[in-house]
Scaffold this active site. Sequence first.
Site, PDB file in Angstrom:
ATOM      1  N   THR A 188       0.853  -1.191   0.000  1.00 54.07           N
ATOM      2  CA  THR A 188       0.000   0.000   0.000  1.00 54.07           C
ATOM      3  C   THR A 188       0.888   1.240   0.000  1.00 54.07           C
ATOM      4  OG1 THR A 188      -1.880  -1.087   1.019  1.00 54.07           O
ATOM      5  CG2 THR A 188      -1.659   1.268   1.449  1.00 54.07           C
TER       6      THR A 188
ATOM      7  N   HIS B 126      -7.111 -11.116  -1.180  1.00 54.35           N
ATOM      8  CA  HIS B 126      -6.538 -10.653   0.092  1.00 54.35           C
ATOM      9  C   HIS B 126      -7.356 -11.214   1.262  1.00 54.35           C
ATOM     10  CE1 HIS B 126      -4.497  -8.417   3.066  1.00 54.35           C
ATOM     11  NE2 HIS B 126      -4.415  -7.236   2.501  1.00 54.35           N
TER      12      HIS B 126
ATOM     13  N   ASN C 212      -4.410  -9.939   7.137  1.00 51.53           N
ATOM     14  CA  ASN C 212      -4.188  -8.628   7.785  1.00 51.53           C
ATOM     15  C   ASN C 212      -5.422  -7.936   8.339  1.00 51.53           C
ATOM     16  OD1 ASN C 212      -1.541  -9.055   7.243  1.00 51.53           O
ATOM     17  ND2 ASN C 212      -1.421  -7.698   5.476  1.00 51.53           N
TER      18      ASN C 212
ATOM     19  N   TYR D 120      -8.538  -7.657   7.202  1.00 53.54           N
ATOM     20  CA  TYR D 120      -9.545  -7.051   6.331  1.00 53.54           C
ATOM     21  C   TYR D 120     -10.750  -7.990   6.213  1.00 53.54           C
ATOM     22  CZ  TYR D 120      -5.828  -3.742   5.839  1.00 53.54           C
ATOM     23  OH  TYR D 120      -4.863  -2.817   6.141  1.00 53.54           O
TER      24      TYR D 120
ATOM     25  N   ASN E  31      -4.438  -4.873  12.914  1.00 59.62           N
ATOM     26  CA  ASN E  31      -5.879  -4.614  12.826  1.00 59.62           C
ATOM     27  C   ASN E  31      -6.693  -5.387  13.855  1.00 59.62           C
ATOM     28  OD1 ASN E  31      -5.843  -2.584  10.873  1.00 59.62           O
ATOM     29  ND2 ASN E  31      -5.750  -4.068   9.184  1.00 59.62           N
TER      30      ASN E  31
HETATM   31  C1  8OZ Z   1      -0.237  -0.930   5.526  1.00 57.41           C
HETATM   32  C2  8OZ Z   1      -1.007   0.214   5.486  1.00 57.41           C
HETATM   33  C3  8OZ Z   1      -2.255   0.181   4.906  1.00 57.41           C
HETATM   34  C4  8OZ Z   1      -2.747  -0.989   4.364  1.00 57.41           C
HETATM   35  C5  8OZ Z   1      -2.180  -4.709   4.418  1.00 57.41           C
HETATM   36  C6  8OZ Z   1      -3.245  -3.383   2.715  1.00 57.41           C
HETATM   37  O1  8OZ Z   1      -1.621  -4.764   5.493  1.00 57.41           O
HETATM   38  C7  8OZ Z   1      -2.499  -3.394   3.809  1.00 57.41           C
HETATM   39  C8  8OZ Z   1      -1.978  -2.144   4.403  1.00 57.41           C
HETATM   40  C9  8OZ Z   1      -0.714  -2.094   4.985  1.00 57.41           C
HETATM   41  O2  8OZ Z   1      -2.528  -5.732   3.819  1.00 57.41           O
END
Ligand code: 8OZ
Length: 368
Positions: free
Chosen positions: A29, A179, A182, A184, A239
């Site tokens: 990112t 994805h 992380n 999401y 996260n």
């Molecule tokens: C760092 C900052 C913002 C997003 C991920 C898409 O960790 C990210 C991400 C990483 O998968």
Amino acid sequence: MSAETSSFLQPLNAGELALANRIVMAPLTRMRSADGNVPGELAPLYYSQRAGAGLIVSEATQVAPTGIGYPATPGIHSDAQVAGWAKVTDAVHKAGGRIVLQLWHVGRISHRSLQPNGALPVAPSAIQPSGGTFGPDWKPVAFETPRALETAEIPGIVAQFAAGAQNAKRAGFDGVEVHGANGYLLDQFLQSGSNTRTDAYGGGIANRARLLLETVDAAIAVWGAGRVGVRLSPYGLFNDMRDDDPPALFGYVASELDKRKIAYVHVIEPRATTAGGDDNINHDAPKTGAMLRAAFKGVLIGAGGFTRDTALAALRDKTADAVAFGRLFISNPDLVQRLAKNLPLNPYDRSTFYGGGAKGYTDYGQAA
Ligand code: 8OZ
């Protein structure tokens, strides 16, 4: 060149993806997209400078306007975005590289101010994660309690990923990476700390894995299994993630992905994950590449803080078939040659990772 060093340069077939070497550019990112979340003007140059990678995984790219969680990240849901990405894939292919698009929906890792019509972000369950993101004005904002998706809305989420996969094809990518890592949306469904649903998408492991697997099947329907990869992050803390039984959950996911004969599984080692800062390192976690290897027989890409030596060791002991580098690919566009020849590496500048222009993006030099 020693036998060890040349192991980086062994070609690898990951499904239908023919990698010229074992070094992958991790999804990164960079928050440099233009208006309309179209890849920025410098993106074709940035990616093509790194075309020496056996495979480039694009930065995470939202499949729908509701899938966004940060300012200036690119999408793959409008014609302008597809046209912007087509310039990137063209530049990478002209430079001899391969590139897949990472399909992304952030779920609860967002904020009303980033969402269409100021609506609440959606998630499996109404559980507020700790931490925050940046609003459209780049000012820090705390995450909110998301709105739990209705069961009837879930086919629509799968359809968003399917449309993203289709658009990636129109944009000339070589494949897609789902994805699932992380923290999401897909990871939020997978892990028990963020999913307390009582329908077919929550509860037991098979139910929590259902959305990820339906999404993967939708991507396979567009691309064929040999051009679909999946990224996972067992034990990752970024996260605000946690699960009651990661080996059982991710073992099941790996075995289901194995049945589907996808191109690869891409796994982030939590002992080294620094997305969002070094406090996200899970020092107690086992090596997850080795953990997934038991259930997934296909190509495994390792990621997360690898060095030249640990990458060579992973290739040697076959805990990974290829190794992804992120931060080092930012600062070393010709990373494959530098690792193969054991040349010095440029240090990276964290202050230019997110946002801004050419500085820290397209101005890192090649080795002399
Ligand atoms: C760092 C900052 C913002 C997003 C991920 C898409 O960790 C990210 C991400 C990483 O998968």
